[in-house]
Design a protein around this motif. Structure first.
Motif, PDB file in Angstrom:
ATOM      1  N   VAL A   1      16.660 107.475  -7.911  1.00  0.00           N
ATOM      2  CA  VAL A   1      16.864 108.925  -7.726  1.00  0.00           C
ATOM      3  C   VAL A   1      17.958 109.423  -8.678  1.00  0.00           C
TER       4      VAL A   1
ATOM      5  N   ASP B   1       7.070 106.684  -6.430  1.00  0.00           N
ATOM      6  CA  ASP B   1       5.917 106.431  -5.558  1.00  0.00           C
ATOM      7  C   ASP B   1       4.642 107.049  -6.136  1.00  0.00           C
TER       8      ASP B   1
ATOM      9  N   THR C   1      12.550 109.524   4.582  1.00  0.00           N
ATOM     10  CA  THR C   1      13.086 109.420   3.223  1.00  0.00           C
ATOM     11  C   THR C   1      14.162 110.469   2.950  1.00  0.00           C
TER      12      THR C   1
ATOM     13  N   GLU D   1      15.039 100.993  -5.449  1.00  0.00           N
ATOM     14  CA  GLU D   1      14.939 102.224  -4.668  1.00  0.00           C
ATOM     15  C   GLU D   1      16.332 102.828  -4.471  1.00  0.00           C
ATOM     16  N   HIS D   2      16.385 104.080  -4.245  1.00  0.00           N
ATOM     17  CA  HIS D   2      17.589 104.909  -4.135  1.00  0.00           C
ATOM     18  C   HIS D   2      18.286 105.070  -5.485  1.00  0.00           C
TER      19      HIS D   2
ATOM     20  N   GLY E   1      14.147 113.145  -3.949  1.00  0.00           N
ATOM     21  CA  GLY E   1      13.478 111.926  -4.380  1.00  0.00           C
ATOM     22  C   GLY E   1      13.049 111.890  -5.827  1.00  0.00           C
TER      23      GLY E   1
ATOM     24  N   ILE F   1       8.168  99.231  -3.333  1.00  0.00           N
ATOM     25  CA  ILE F   1       9.189  99.201  -4.391  1.00  0.00           C
ATOM     26  C   ILE F   1       9.811  97.815  -4.366  1.00  0.00           C
TER      27      ILE F   1
HETATM   28  O1  PMV Z   1       9.645 107.149   0.801  1.00  0.00           O
HETATM   29  P1  PMV Z   1       9.941 105.700   0.506  1.00  0.00           P
HETATM   30  O2  PMV Z   1      10.323 104.906   1.690  1.00  0.00           O
HETATM   31  O3  PMV Z   1       8.877 105.060  -0.311  1.00  0.00           O
HETATM   32  O4  PMV Z   1      11.267 105.706  -0.410  1.00  0.00           O
HETATM   33  C1  PMV Z   1      11.223 106.130  -1.710  1.00  0.00           C
HETATM   34  C2  PMV Z   1      12.273 105.483  -2.502  1.00  0.00           C
HETATM   35  C3  PMV Z   1      13.576 106.239  -2.678  1.00  0.00           C
HETATM   36  O5  PMV Z   1      14.146 105.724  -3.873  1.00  0.00           O
HETATM   37  C4  PMV Z   1      14.503 105.973  -1.501  1.00  0.00           C
HETATM   38  C5  PMV Z   1      13.386 107.730  -2.818  1.00  0.00           C
HETATM   39  C6  PMV Z   1      12.611 108.109  -4.065  1.00  0.00           C
HETATM   40  O6  PMV Z   1      11.918 109.134  -3.989  1.00  0.00           O
HETATM   41  O7  PMV Z   1      12.703 107.429  -5.091  1.00  0.00           O
END
Ligand code: PMV
Length: 324
Positions: free
Chosen positions: A30, A140, A196, A26-27, A136, A22
């Motif tokens: 959500v 991804d 996560t 991120e965050h 989440g 990302i």
């Molecule tokens: O699981 P990761 O480390 O790729 O984190 C995902 C990114 C977040 O925004 C923290 C959670 C999400 O699902 O979007």
């Protein structure tokens, strides 16, 4: 059950998905704010053999499959049973580089009917990941499914890919494809596995007492950063990455180890930031052209596991023959 006891397989398929980082947002994503992510050339390959019924195993082991929540949820969604699943991945688990999204997406690509409907695959991969984590966004799973540079919540920037419907009051999320400027990024895994679910929960708590509009500030950086990316303005992308990193630290997902790694490369990169959930996991850095190896060496000498990566255009797909 040993493989030999199951009789002749009905079919056997191979599928592959890239990893992801990302780049912005991120965050905040959500909570419906925009984000930008890159599909990277660190693949996860899945081999599925179907026996037509009975239990499903991971490399011949029923417990292995039963313990893997992502595979379990994906098999439920596809209504599949009686499989043996084998997985090979270049991604360290829990590093923030998309291993669970790649696994969910590649496994479903092997199970869903041909020709693969990517929109259906993106939505189902998200559901598998969401059911496994109960937290989440689909950033991804949509990124690895689509490949390339992927934006979410950026409106008309880029070419429309698909929408992922809302789940439990969050979303929907609109995905677009952005142009890849073709740069090499350096990813460094700290060696500290990230979690996560707990990180997303901790951010939720932190936001309850936030009076500084942290998410809006991250959203601004994501908009400015994505514009710079579309313009191919490397310096400005790096600057926005640094701003995003500071905001993530303010959000409470920094870590001393990540701070040490940032410090080690800071003078040698245009930008460096946490990528993914944080509190461990990985950093992504944007070096000046030609500085990639030097930046990789700086990270390595601090003990990080380093991956110089480029964006891969290829998203999740079936392979025509064996991968190993
Ligand atoms: O699981 P990761 O480390 O790729 O984190 C995902 C990114 C977040 O925004 C923290 C959670 C999400 O699902 O979007």
């Amino acid at each position: 059950m040993a493989k030999a006891d199951r009789g002749r397989p009905l079919w056997s398929r191979w599928a592959r998905a890239p990893g992801k980082v990302i780049l912005f947002g991120e965050h905040a994503v959500v909570y419906g704010h925009p984000a930008v992510a890159l599909a990277i050339d660190l693949p996860t390959t899945v081999h599925v053999t179907a026996y037509g019924g009975g239990e499903t195993t991971l490399s011949g082991c029923p417990e292995g499959f039963a313990k893997n929540r992502y595979l379990l949820e994906a098999a439920k969604i596809a209504g599949a049973e009686g499989l043996d699943v084998r997985v090979r991945s270049g991604l360290p688990r829990a590093s923030g580089l998309g291993s669970s999204a790649a696994l969910s997406s590649a496994f479903l690509a092997a199970l869903l009917p041909e020709p693969l409907d990517r929109v259906d695959l993106a939505r189902k991969s998200f559901l598998a990941e969401f059911n496994a984590q109960r937290q989440g966004s689909p950033v991804d799973t949509s990124t690895v499914t689509a490949g390339g540079v992927v934006g979410v919540g950026l409106g008309s920037a880029g070419v429309k890919l698909w929408e992922v419907p809302a789940v439990e009051g969050r979303g929907p999320w609109g995905f677009t494809r952005l142009r890849d400027p073709g740069w090499t990024w350096v990813v460094a895994y700290s060696g500290l596995p990230k979690a996560t679910g707990p990180a997303v929960k901790a951010v939720g708590e932190r936001l309850k007492e936030d009076t500084t509009h942290l998410l809006d500030r991250i959203a601004r950086v994501t908009h400015d950063g994505s514009r710079a990316l579309l313009e191919g303005n490397r310096e400005e992308v790096g600057r926005q990455m640094n701003l995003n990193h500071e905001l993530l630290v303010e959000l409470g997902v920094g870590h001393d180890r990540l701070a040490e790694l940032v410090e080690a490369v800071k003078g040698r990169v245009l930008g460096v930031k946490i990528t993914g959930a944080g509190r461990g996991g990985s950093l992504v850095a944007l070096p000046r052209p030609g500085d990639e190896a030097a930046v990789a060496n700086l990270f390595s000498s601090e003990g990080a596991l380093v991956f110089p990566v480029t964006v891969t255009k290829e998203g999740t797909g079936r392979l025509s023959g064996p991968a190993w």
